[in-house]
Scaffold this motif. Structure first.
Motif, short mmCIF file in Angstrom:
data_model
loop_
_atom_site.label_atom_id
_atom_site.label_comp_id
_atom_site.label_asym_id
_atom_site.label_seq_id
_atom_site.Cartn_x
_atom_site.Cartn_y
_atom_site.Cartn_z
N ARG B 53 0.83 -1.21 0.00
CA ARG B 53 0.00 0.00 0.00
C ARG B 53 0.86 1.25 0.00
N LEU B 54 1.95 1.22 0.80
CA LEU B 54 2.84 2.38 0.83
C LEU B 54 3.35 2.70 -0.58
N PHE B 55 3.83 1.66 -1.28
CA PHE B 55 4.40 1.93 -2.59
C PHE B 55 3.34 2.24 -3.63
N ALA B 56 2.14 1.67 -3.47
CA ALA B 56 1.06 2.01 -4.39
C ALA B 56 0.71 3.49 -4.24
N MET B 57 0.74 3.98 -2.99
CA MET B 57 0.43 5.40 -2.78
C MET B 57 1.52 6.28 -3.39
N LEU B 58 2.79 5.88 -3.17
CA LEU B 58 3.88 6.65 -3.77
C LEU B 58 3.76 6.65 -5.30
N LEU B 59 3.38 5.47 -5.84
CA LEU B 59 3.24 5.35 -7.29
C LEU B 59 2.14 6.29 -7.79
N ALA B 60 1.01 6.32 -7.08
CA ALA B 60 -0.09 7.19 -7.47
C ALA B 60 0.36 8.65 -7.45
N LEU B 61 1.05 9.02 -6.37
CA LEU B 61 1.53 10.39 -6.22
C LEU B 61 2.45 10.75 -7.38
N ASN B 62 3.39 9.84 -7.67
CA ASN B 62 4.36 10.09 -8.74
C ASN B 62 3.66 10.16 -10.10
N ALA B 63 2.66 9.32 -10.30
CA ALA B 63 1.93 9.34 -11.57
C ALA B 63 1.24 10.68 -11.75
N VAL B 64 0.67 11.21 -10.65
CA VAL B 64 0.01 12.51 -10.73
C VAL B 64 1.03 13.59 -11.09
N ILE B 65 2.23 13.49 -10.49
CA ILE B 65 3.28 14.48 -10.80
C ILE B 65 3.62 14.42 -12.29
N VAL B 66 3.81 13.19 -12.81
CA VAL B 66 4.14 13.06 -14.23
C VAL B 66 3.03 13.66 -15.10
N MET B 67 1.80 13.40 -14.73
CA MET B 67 0.68 13.94 -15.50
C MET B 67 0.66 15.46 -15.44
N ALA B 68 0.91 15.99 -14.23
CA ALA B 68 0.89 17.44 -14.07
C ALA B 68 1.99 18.07 -14.92
N LEU B 69 3.18 17.48 -14.88
CA LEU B 69 4.29 18.05 -15.66
C LEU B 69 3.99 17.97 -17.16
N SER B 70 3.29 16.91 -17.56
CA SER B 70 3.05 16.71 -18.99
C SER B 70 2.15 17.79 -19.57
N VAL B 71 1.35 18.41 -18.70
CA VAL B 71 0.46 19.47 -19.18
C VAL B 71 1.29 20.62 -19.75
N PHE B 72 2.42 20.91 -19.04
CA PHE B 72 3.26 22.04 -19.47
C PHE B 72 4.32 21.63 -20.47
N GLY B 73 4.61 20.31 -20.52
CA GLY B 73 5.70 19.87 -21.38
C GLY B 73 5.34 19.93 -22.85
N ARG B 74 6.32 19.50 -23.67
CA ARG B 74 6.09 19.41 -25.10
C ARG B 74 6.46 18.01 -25.54
#
Lengths: 500, 205, 324
Positions: B53-74
């Motif tokens: 569960r700990l790592f699933a939560m970290l994974l979810a958090l990291n996935a959200v970060i990647v998605m957020a960054l992708s909005v601004f990326g090219r």
């Protein structure tokens, strides 16, 4: 000192009798051939050849098995370099730059430097074993469960740092690897986690299955999408042997990899695996041109290959001094030794000096044999790459399937490998790197286990765990490395946002 | 499948990362759901569910970060087209149906027949490689237990050879025969693996 | 193009030349398969390969060893249960899949008593308890006194959760009345490293795995688990001698699918029992830490049932519960 060298020479005199040389050659050759086949690693090879050695004298049998061991280790690297399939955990890192070199037509130098690096590392590690086996054992004793947890955490951070894409995506890969590794029966309570009633999953997805899928099958699908790219390789093969420049680039990496591998190899359970990518990260950090890594940097092959050979050699130390095998292959070697009437341990050196020194010398001879066998084989391997890809890929696929099937004669596992292949292709489509995923997959369970053992032993006293000096240092180092990796990207990200 | 004509996913700059992150976010949420019944920390001992569960939560958090960054990326665009999806779905339907009525061996044979018949369509849809490689592995899984190594390897090589646009039928059959002989010699004879060379039903005792 | 085919024929030729030992029988004859439900490597696997060799010479047929791992031996056992009962498939297994699992897994997909036919007991071995430098104790009594004085330190390591040493530790813990915390390692070796370096005070595992370091004085074996003293360490008392009514041994046995004809089973039983009773084999097994036994099918069946009853309470008390 002189006594030790006298002993080594005594050992050599045993190892180089014509019979023993021949046995060593057969072992190294068989090991190389089987190691090259994806999926059949040193463990399976030694297990298969064990009955063959029953009829041999003990020294000869051990020399042959040691030959198989080194041969298979090196054979695994060959597959990693030529077709981008890591046959075992230690060669995941070799795929990063080794396969890139092969794609640039430099498979020959990559294979040669791997053999030379391994040989050098083997020589140094052999002398280390002869000189310092006793004191080095003490090194392993500094590592309790808490320290292993810290070491594995550091390893995971190294896996993030060594990746070549943006940090946010490589951490994502490492975390995904850990999460995938959690599918299994829980090691403490036996409860099934995410196995959905499939007992084939109770030991987790096998490493070979994930590697064959994410690297083997996915790589083929990926290459078929860009048909002509692979055909170009054959035209571009420049030279078989490394140039002077290659050697100069690789030499320091080999030296550093050897030191790193020799130390980490002593740690039972995981040390040897860590050594290869610790070395890769180190080379990348020290390099003046880190951007070459992942694009065919020869240091990225030389360092990890030396480290992993040194480590596989020094993993004999706990075996010889305490009778404790550091990994599954060593456990099998113990089995082989005991079947031949040798109880491994310090008393072997005094009671059966011919065996002890014969074995140590045979390690060196085994490494030499490897060099002798593999340098001429390079030409053949490189020629293999000239085979048109339309013929090569069905063969690779065949070896992957048979390799997975021969592990466990399970058709379910072949389907799993296919699923991982499609998953790997999806990763490629979304520009995720597979190597950190695999490293997370390997280290995740080790980290969880040591964390849980450490917690139980300390009866839940987290502070006690963190205050252990070595644990604290390693964790701090991991934190610093992670921050150092993240900061530049954060800055870059902000800049791009501002530019827009 | 990547194309550089910048077809954007709404206002997201890097749809490739965005969808990738989304995939892992879903994986993380699935893991959190799948481990919900596992015990967590009990007293001082971590439970079977704690670390996943700990790592699933970290994974979810990291996935959200990647998605957020992708909005601004090219980044290059990426399309999940409808037609190939339908083609693959049709193949899966054929496979499942024949598997249900006729068992895995015939199901794979039916799939192979259907795919060769639809060779042109699969090539046009750009999924020829994926389909034939997957099919070859499926054939291996379906055949190996009942038909033995020789036939299985022959089928695997013959089918997978069709995955490339440079497919040469006659050459691929010769090659399949060669590799089938080689694998029998290597694995059944030399390595003495528990894999029968011919259909086990034909073996004498 | 031509070159490739030249290569393939060269390799093929080499394979043909390299396989003189392999006869056409290997291709056309059903081999006898010994399923070992754990991974290659380790004592049990070596034992399987030794037995394969014996069967090969006795029956003049090819014998292959298949490692079928999964779910603590369930996958391999189930494969044997489901295979044709014609004597071509045998199971060599340690005690767990045929004696313990029915009490551990609620949804076990086979009944080890009904779905398998015993063939022969091959060998057995006992466990021992040992302490490392973290505990000053020199006798079992001193250890128990130390555990009572330091209840928060009384953790014990074993080669794995859900294996016999784990359950034996539970029996011991109950017998002395101290709540010992179990730490499961992956194999004896890793537990031993922690024991020798003092990271963990106590380890319970097979006597053989402890022997070497005991002889060198790095650790001390305090008691052994059989009803008789161990021939490996005759100077060490048993738990029973010291007044604790706990006995436990583990073994390897060969089983066949339940419907295998009796005459086949009896024939194999005789071959295997005779084979392990030879001096050469006894010696080989002892080196693997196993005492050669050999038995009739009936004797193995009896042992299987007795041991199933023996371990049931310990398993229930251990908290090892894979399925809720």
């Amino acid at each position: 000192m002189t006594e030790i060298f006298a002993n080594l020479i005594f050992g050599l005199s045993i190892a180089i009798t014509p019979t023993n040389i021949a046995l060593c050659l057969i072992g190294a050759l068989a090991g190389t051939l089987v190691g090259v086949l994806p999926g059949i690693g040193p463990l399976a090879t030694i297990a298969m050849l064990l009955p063959v050695t029953f009829g041999l004298p003990p020294v000869g049998a051990l020399i042959m098995l040691a030959g198989v061991f080194y041969g298979a280790m090196y054979g695994g690297s060959t597959t990693a370099i030529l077709v981008n399939i890591p046959g075992e955990a230690a060669s995941v890192v070799t795929t990063l730059d080794g396969f890139q070199m092969a794609q640039q037509g430099r498979a020959g130098p990559a294979l040669a430097i791997a053999a030379i690096g391994s040989f050098f590392a083997g020589c140094v590690a052999t002398v280390l074993i002869a000189l310092l086996a006793g004191p080095l054992t003490q090194f392993a004793f500094f590592f309790g469960q808490a320290e292993y947890f810290a070491l594995m955490t550091l390893g995971l951070v190294l896996a993030i740092v060594l990746a070549n894409g943006p940090v946010s995506k490589s951490t994502l890969m490492v975390l995904a690897g850990i999460v995938l590794s959690m599918v299994s029966a829980d090691v403490d309570t036996g409860q099934s986690r995410m196995t959905f009633g499939k007992f084939e999953l109770s030991d987790g997805f096998g490493f070979i299955i994930v590697a064959m899928g994410v690297f083997g099958v996915a790589e083929i699908i990926k290459n078929l999408l860009k048909p002509s790219a692979r055909e170009l390789i054959a035209e571009k093969v420049t030279n078989l042997m490394p140039t002077r420049r290659d050697l100069a680039d690789a030499a320091p990496a080999i030296a550093r990899g050897t030191i790193l591998g020799s130390l980490l190899g002593i740690l039972p359970g995981g040390g040897a695996i860590l050594s290869s990518f610790a070395s890769y990260t180190l080379e990348k950090k020290l390099s003046k041109t880190p951007e070459r890594f992942g694009k065919g940097a020869i240091e990225g092959v030389a360092g990890p290959e030396s480290a992993n050979n040194a480590a596989s050699q020094t993993s004999f130390i706990p075996l010889l001094t305490l009778g404790i095998p550091a990994n599954a292959v060593m456990a099998l070697m113990i089995g082989a030794m005991t079947l031949h009437g040798i109880t491994p341990g310090p008393q072997v050196a005094t009671k059966q000096p011919d065996l002890f020194w014969g074995l140590i010398a045979s390690m060196w001879v085994g490494n030499l044999m490897l060099l002798v066998i593999n340098l001429p084989l390079i030409g053949i391997w490189v020629r293999l790459l000239r085979v048109p890809y339309r013929l090569l890929y069905p063969m690779i696929l065949m070896f992957c399937c048979i390799g997975v099937y021969s592990l466990n004669t399970s058709t379910f596992e072949i389907m799993l490998a296919l699923a991982f292949g499609l998953f790997g292709y999806w990763l490629y489509k979304h520009d995720f790197e597979a190597a950190p995923l695999l490293l997370g997959f390997i280290l995740g369970p080790m980290m969880e286990e040591s964390l849980r053992k450490a917690m139980s032993l300390a009866r839940g006293d987290v502070l006690e765990i963190l205050m252990r000096p070595l644990t604290g240092t390693l964790l701090a180092l991991a934190a610093i490395l992670l921050v150092a990796a993240i900061l530049p990207t954060v800055r870059k990200q902000r800049e791009t946002v501002f530019v827009e | 499948m990547d194309s550089d004509n910048s077809k954007r996913l709404g206002m997201i700059g890097n749809p490739r990362d965005f969808l990738g992150g989304l995939g892992f976010l879903l994986l993380a949420l699935f893991v959190l759901w799948a481990t919900r019944d596992l015990p967590g920390q009990r007293g001082f001992q971590l439970g079977a569910g704690s670390v996943p569960r700990l790592f699933a939560m970290l994974l979810a958090l990291n996935a959200v970060i990647v998605m957020a960054l992708s909005v601004f990326g090219r980044g290059p665009s990426l399309d999940y087209a409808l037609k190939p999806t339908i083609a693959v779905a049709a193949l899966i339907a054929i496979g499942l149906a024949t598997n249900h009525f006729a068992g895995p061996e015939l199901a794979v044979v039916a799939l192979i027949a259907a795919s060769f018949a639809a060779l042109r369509t699969l090539t046009a849809l750009n999924i020829r490689g994926q389909v034939f490689i997957a099919l070859a592995v499926l054939a291996f899984a379906a055949f190996i237990k009942s038909l033995g190594l020789f036939i299985t390897v022959f089928a695997l090589v013959a089918v997978s050879s069709a995955a490339t646009k440079e497919y040469r039928p006659v050459e691929s059959l010769i090659w399949a025969l060669g590799l089938a002989v080689f694998s029998v010699l290597m694995f059944t004879l030399l390595l003495n693996q528990p894999i029968s060379a011919i259909p086990p039903a034909l073996l004498g005792r | 193009m031509k070159r490739i085919f030249a290569w393939v024929s060269a390799i093929t030729l080499a394979a043909v030349l390299l396989a003189p030992a392999a006869s056409h029988a290997q291709l056309l004859q059903q081999p006898i398969k010994i399923v070992f439900p754990f991974a290659a490597g380790g004592g049990g696997d070596a034992l399987a390969r030794l037995l394969a060799e014996e069967l090969r010479t006795a029956l003049n047929r090819n014998v292959v060893v298949e490692n079928k791992t999964g779910a603590g031996g369930q996958a391999g056992t189930l494969e044997v249960v489901n295979s044709a009962p014609n004597g071509d498939t045998l199971l060599l297994t340690p005690i767990a899949p045929v004696v313990l699992h029915q009490n551990i897994y609620k949804n076990l997909r086979y009944d080890p008593i009904k779905d398998l036919k015993p063939v022969a007991l091959i060998s057995d071995f006992e466990f021992a308890i040992a302490v490392g430098p973290a505990v000053p104790a020199k006798t079992l009594e001193e250890l128990i006194a130390w555990m009572k004085a330091n209840p928060t330190k009384a953790s014990y390591g074993t080669p794995g959760a859900g294996a016999l040493p784990h359950f034996f530790g539970v029996l011991f813990s109950k017998a002395v009345g101290v709540d010992m915390v179990h730490i499961g390692y992956r194999g004896s070796a890793l537990a031993l490293v922690d024991l020798i370096s003092g990271q963990i005070p106590i380890v319970v595992t097979t006597t053989t795995d402890l022997l070497q370091n005991h002889k060198e004085g790095k650790i001390r074996i305090l008691a052994t688990s059989d009803s008789k003293r161990s021939p490996l360490v005759p100077e060490v008392p048993t738990f029973q001698e010291r007044g604790y009514k706990i006995v436990g041994t583990a073994w390897y046995g060969v089983f066949a699918p339940a419907k295998t004809p009796d005459e086949v089973v009896n024939r194999y039983s005789k071959i295997l029992s005779d084979a392990v009773k030879t001096e050469a084999m006894k010696e080989k097994l002892l080196k693997l830490g196993l005492y050669a036994r050999g038995s009739t099918p009936e004797e193995l069946g009896k042992l299987q049932k007795e041991h199933a009853d023996l371990w049931k309470p310990a398993i229930e008390a251990s908290g090892f519960k894979p399925e809720n």
